[in-house]
Design a protein around this motif. Structure first.
Motif, PDB file in Angstrom:
ATOM      1  N   GLY A  60      17.059   0.313  13.467  1.00  0.00           N
ATOM      2  CA  GLY A  60      16.415  -0.984  13.277  1.00  0.00           C
ATOM      3  C   GLY A  60      14.833  -0.958  12.726  1.00  0.00           C
ATOM      4  N   LYS A  61      14.306   0.349  13.060  1.00  0.00           N
ATOM      5  CA  LYS A  61      12.806   0.280  13.182  1.00  0.00           C
ATOM      6  C   LYS A  61      12.188  -0.422  12.095  1.00  0.00           C
ATOM      7  N   SER A  62      12.546  -0.244  10.769  1.00  0.00           N
ATOM      8  CA  SER A  62      12.025  -0.586   9.520  1.00  0.00           C
ATOM      9  C   SER A  62      12.111  -2.014   9.618  1.00  0.00           C
ATOM     10  N   THR A  63      13.318  -2.729   9.875  1.00  0.00           N
ATOM     11  CA  THR A  63      13.484  -4.118   9.955  1.00  0.00           C
ATOM     12  C   THR A  63      12.572  -4.724  11.241  1.00  0.00           C
ATOM     13  N   LEU A  64      12.520  -4.076  12.193  1.00  0.00           N
ATOM     14  CA  LEU A  64      11.740  -4.669  13.223  1.00  0.00           C
ATOM     15  C   LEU A  64      10.263  -4.792  12.812  1.00  0.00           C
ATOM     16  N   LEU A  65       9.654  -3.793  12.294  1.00  0.00           N
ATOM     17  CA  LEU A  65       8.201  -3.827  12.076  1.00  0.00           C
ATOM     18  C   LEU A  65       8.058  -4.611  11.025  1.00  0.00           C
ATOM     19  N   ARG A  66       8.997  -4.829   9.857  1.00  0.00           N
ATOM     20  CA  ARG A  66       8.677  -5.892   8.784  1.00  0.00           C
ATOM     21  C   ARG A  66       8.728  -7.414   9.358  1.00  0.00           C
ATOM     22  N   THR A  67       9.575  -7.374  10.344  1.00  0.00           N
ATOM     23  CA  THR A  67       9.636  -8.849  10.816  1.00  0.00           C
ATOM     24  C   THR A  67       8.395  -9.342  11.877  1.00  0.00           C
ATOM     25  N   LEU A 101      -2.111  -4.391  10.466  1.00  0.00           N
ATOM     26  CA  LEU A 101      -1.798  -2.974  10.634  1.00  0.00           C
ATOM     27  C   LEU A 101      -1.509  -2.382   9.373  1.00  0.00           C
ATOM     28  N   VAL A 102      -1.781  -1.263   9.223  1.00  0.00           N
ATOM     29  CA  VAL A 102      -1.080  -0.372   7.916  1.00  0.00           C
ATOM     30  C   VAL A 102       0.089   0.260   8.696  1.00  0.00           C
ATOM     31  N   ILE A 103       1.308   0.047   8.000  1.00  0.00           N
ATOM     32  CA  ILE A 103       2.520   0.660   8.750  1.00  0.00           C
ATOM     33  C   ILE A 103       3.012   1.668   7.687  1.00  0.00           C
ATOM     34  N   ILE A 104       3.292   3.042   8.482  1.00  0.00           N
ATOM     35  CA  ILE A 104       3.366   4.021   7.484  1.00  0.00           C
ATOM     36  C   ILE A 104       4.906   4.368   8.163  1.00  0.00           C
ATOM     37  N   ASP A 105       6.084   4.297   7.337  1.00  0.00           N
ATOM     38  CA  ASP A 105       7.281   4.182   7.828  1.00  0.00           C
ATOM     39  C   ASP A 105       7.800   5.898   7.318  1.00  0.00           C
ATOM     40  N   GLU A 106       8.540   6.700   8.121  1.00  0.00           N
ATOM     41  CA  GLU A 106       9.038   8.120   8.149  1.00  0.00           C
ATOM     42  C   GLU A 106       7.512   8.807   7.988  1.00  0.00           C
ATOM     43  N   VAL A 107       6.743   8.751   8.868  1.00  0.00           N
ATOM     44  CA  VAL A 107       5.482   9.502   8.745  1.00  0.00           C
ATOM     45  C   VAL A 107       5.543  11.135   8.891  1.00  0.00           C
ATOM     46  N   GLN A 114      -9.363   1.002  11.790  1.00  0.00           N
ATOM     47  CA  GLN A 114      -7.811   0.705  11.393  1.00  0.00           C
ATOM     48  C   GLN A 114      -7.026   1.149  12.404  1.00  0.00           C
ATOM     49  N   ALA A 115      -6.061  -0.089  12.704  1.00  0.00           N
ATOM     50  CA  ALA A 115      -4.940   0.279  13.439  1.00  0.00           C
ATOM     51  C   ALA A 115      -3.582   0.521  12.449  1.00  0.00           C
ATOM     52  N   PHE A 116      -2.803   1.410  12.986  1.00  0.00           N
ATOM     53  CA  PHE A 116      -1.477   1.853  12.264  1.00  0.00           C
ATOM     54  C   PHE A 116      -0.551   1.767  13.170  1.00  0.00           C
ATOM     55  N   GLY A 117       0.558   1.455  12.574  1.00  0.00           N
ATOM     56  CA  GLY A 117       2.008   1.666  13.161  1.00  0.00           C
ATOM     57  C   GLY A 117       2.710   2.644  12.370  1.00  0.00           C
ATOM     58  N   LEU A 118       3.055   3.460  13.070  1.00  0.00           N
ATOM     59  CA  LEU A 118       3.554   5.101  12.729  1.00  0.00           C
ATOM     60  C   LEU A 118       4.951   5.145  12.966  1.00  0.00           C
ATOM     61  N   CYS A 119       5.871   5.218  12.149  1.00  0.00           N
ATOM     62  CA  CYS A 119       7.291   4.892  12.303  1.00  0.00           C
ATOM     63  C   CYS A 119       8.041   6.144  11.817  1.00  0.00           C
ATOM     64  N   GLY A 120       8.830   6.351  12.765  1.00  0.00           N
ATOM     65  CA  GLY A 120       9.629   7.804  12.015  1.00  0.00           C
ATOM     66  C   GLY A 120      10.852   8.258  13.117  1.00  0.00           C
ATOM     67  N   SER A 121      11.671   9.060  12.601  1.00  0.00           N
ATOM     68  CA  SER A 121      13.015   9.349  13.086  1.00  0.00           C
ATOM     69  C   SER A 121      13.053  10.786  13.911  1.00  0.00           C
ATOM     70  N   SER A 122      11.922  11.540  13.881  1.00  0.00           N
ATOM     71  CA  SER A 122      11.876  12.716  14.410  1.00  0.00           C
ATOM     72  C   SER A 122      10.180  13.437  14.508  1.00  0.00           C
ATOM     73  N   ALA A 123       9.507  13.681  15.773  1.00  0.00           N
ATOM     74  CA  ALA A 123       8.537  14.237  15.940  1.00  0.00           C
ATOM     75  C   ALA A 123       8.631  15.734  15.737  1.00  0.00           C
ATOM     76  N   ARG A 124       9.656  16.266  15.520  1.00  0.00           N
ATOM     77  CA  ARG A 124      10.056  17.889  15.439  1.00  0.00           C
ATOM     78  C   ARG A 124       9.082  18.445  14.573  1.00  0.00           C
ATOM     79  N   LYS A 125       9.347  18.043  13.098  1.00  0.00           N
ATOM     80  CA  LYS A 125       8.467  18.632  12.054  1.00  0.00           C
ATOM     81  C   LYS A 125       6.791  18.550  12.721  1.00  0.00           C
ATOM     82  N   LEU A 126       6.330  17.453  12.921  1.00  0.00           N
ATOM     83  CA  LEU A 126       4.925  17.446  13.475  1.00  0.00           C
ATOM     84  C   LEU A 126       4.544  18.235  14.445  1.00  0.00           C
ATOM     85  N   ARG A 127       5.384  18.357  15.656  1.00  0.00           N
ATOM     86  CA  ARG A 127       4.914  19.326  16.661  1.00  0.00           C
ATOM     87  C   ARG A 127       5.166  20.854  16.133  1.00  0.00           C
TER      88      ARG A 127
END
Length: 383
Positions: free
Chosen positions: A25-32, A71-77, A96-109
């Motif tokens: 429910g990350k996207s729903t939460l942030l949109r709300t 904010l600028v929200i970036i989903d599945e960053v 500028q502040a951002f809300g950065l949303c994702g399901s895995s930091a693995r690819k980033l790390r």
């Protein structure tokens, strides 16, 4: 929409990461919470291609049309890691502040991506907890359907879970190229589900799956990095006796475990109900720990197969046993009492059960119905 208990107020005016497994429910939460923010969803193929080809487009767009507030929200960053360099520049140079949303930091790390060097707060959203559902919380429903909002609320939860697991294998593992041999990983997933709530044996899994122990460890790390599960380490206190030292592993959603382990309908009083119940207790403890921002240490202690304490919080501040029975006997208290003989400094001793009313033993063990456990936990009484 049910109100979620996670509190993002701490991030007011600041950049933050919001992590969580798919469909929590990350996207729903942030949109709300942030209905007037600019929202960029990288699951949108057009946006994905645009920012993948030219990450600087984000900076150019915000320079051309700066936001007056919000904010600028970036989903599945995690899908476009290069965007984080642009985010970093905009934080430093345009505040500028951002809300950065994702399901895995693995690819980033793994790609050594820019994780903003402490410039972003970190939050993690879980599936439903009991206090979010209030009087409508149904333990049997939760232990059968899992905690993911779409699954818990649906009457076709098994079908949704089947699709979820298949999509996970396809999108998160195969598409991202996280494993070399998908059939071996699929076999590992089945075995990991059968061993949910139990001590991990890398060598046994390696033999059964047909891969090396190092590969099994890597497979488990994939589950951790994609927020599908967590390790619970063995308690590190000095003991006079030989105790277990390997970690346990818990999936974050028992519905996924049920599907992979082919459990079928779980009935109250069965051994499978007991395992699912322990998973739920961990889910409540872990989620409260994150949402309350306490970040307490959670470990387990095992002297033998029948002498164990499921959860030790903050080095004996609280110890918790999960026992899915409607009548706790002296045999169920062996683990906590043995731990007390070993260390003698437990502040709170709790057994979570299916009994109808709370009671306390002569040696100070609180035997709580699961509803009472949840109420005390979320009111901050347990740790």
């Amino acid at each position: 929409m049910l109100k979620r208990l996670i509190n993002l107020d701490l991030a007011h005016g600041r950049t933050f990461f919001l992590w969580g497994q798919r469909q929590v429910g990350k996207s729903t939460l942030l949109r709300t919470i942030y209905p007037n923010s600019r929202y960029l969803d990288l699951l949108n193929s057009e946006l994905f291609l645009k920012y993948s080809r030219a990450p600087q487009t984000l900076r150019e767009e915000l320079e051309a049309q700066p936001l007056k507030s919000g904010l600028v929200i970036i989903d599945e960053v995690q899908k476009v890691p290069q965007l984080l360099d642009e985010v970093h520049w905009l934080i430093e140079n345009r505040k500028q502040a951002f809300g950065l949303c994702g399901s895995s930091a693995r690819k980033l790390r793994r790609g050594h991506s820019n994780l903003l060097g402490g410039r972003a707060l970190r939050f993690e959203l879980s599936g439903f907890v009991s206090q979010e559902l209030g009087n409508s919380f149904d333990l049997v429903r939760a232990l059968n359907r899992g905690y993911l909002p779409p699954h818990y609320l649906s009457d076709i939860a098994p079908e949704l879970t089947r699709s979820y697991v298949n999509d996970y294998l396809k999108e998160e593992i195969a598409a991202e190229g996280l494993v070399r041999t998908l059939p071996a990983f699929a076999r590992f997933l089945d075995l990991a589900a059968l061993s949910d709530t139990e001590i991990v044996s890398y060598s046994t899994f390696a033999r059964d799956v047909g891969v090396s122990s190092n590969t099994v460890q890597e497979y488990y790390q994939i589950l951790v990095d994609t927020l599908l599960g967590s390790f619970v380490p063995a308690f590190a206190g000095k003991s006079k006796r030989r105790i277990a030292k390997s970690p346990k592993f818990y999936f974050h959603d028992v519905g996924i475990v049920n599907h992979l382990a082919k459990r079928g309908e779980i009935e109250s009083g069965s051994s499978l109900f007991g395992k699912a119940f322990e998973n739920w207790v961990f889910h409540e403890l872990r989620t409260y720990n994150f949402y309350s921002r306490k970040f307490a240490d959670i470990a387990y202690w095992q002297l033998s197969k029948v002498t164990e304490v499921d959860f030790i919080i903050n080095k004996m501040e609280t110890v918790v046993e999960a026992k899915a029975t409607n009548r706790i006997t002296s045999d169920h208290l062996t683990g906590i009492r043995s731990l007390g003989e070993e260390f003698r400094k437990m502040k709170r001793k709790v057994v979570v059960s299916c009994e109808s009313s709370p009671r306390r033993t002569e040696d100070g063990i609180d035997i709580l119905p699961y509803q009472e456990f949840a109420a005390r936990l979320w009111s901050g009484e347990l740790f």
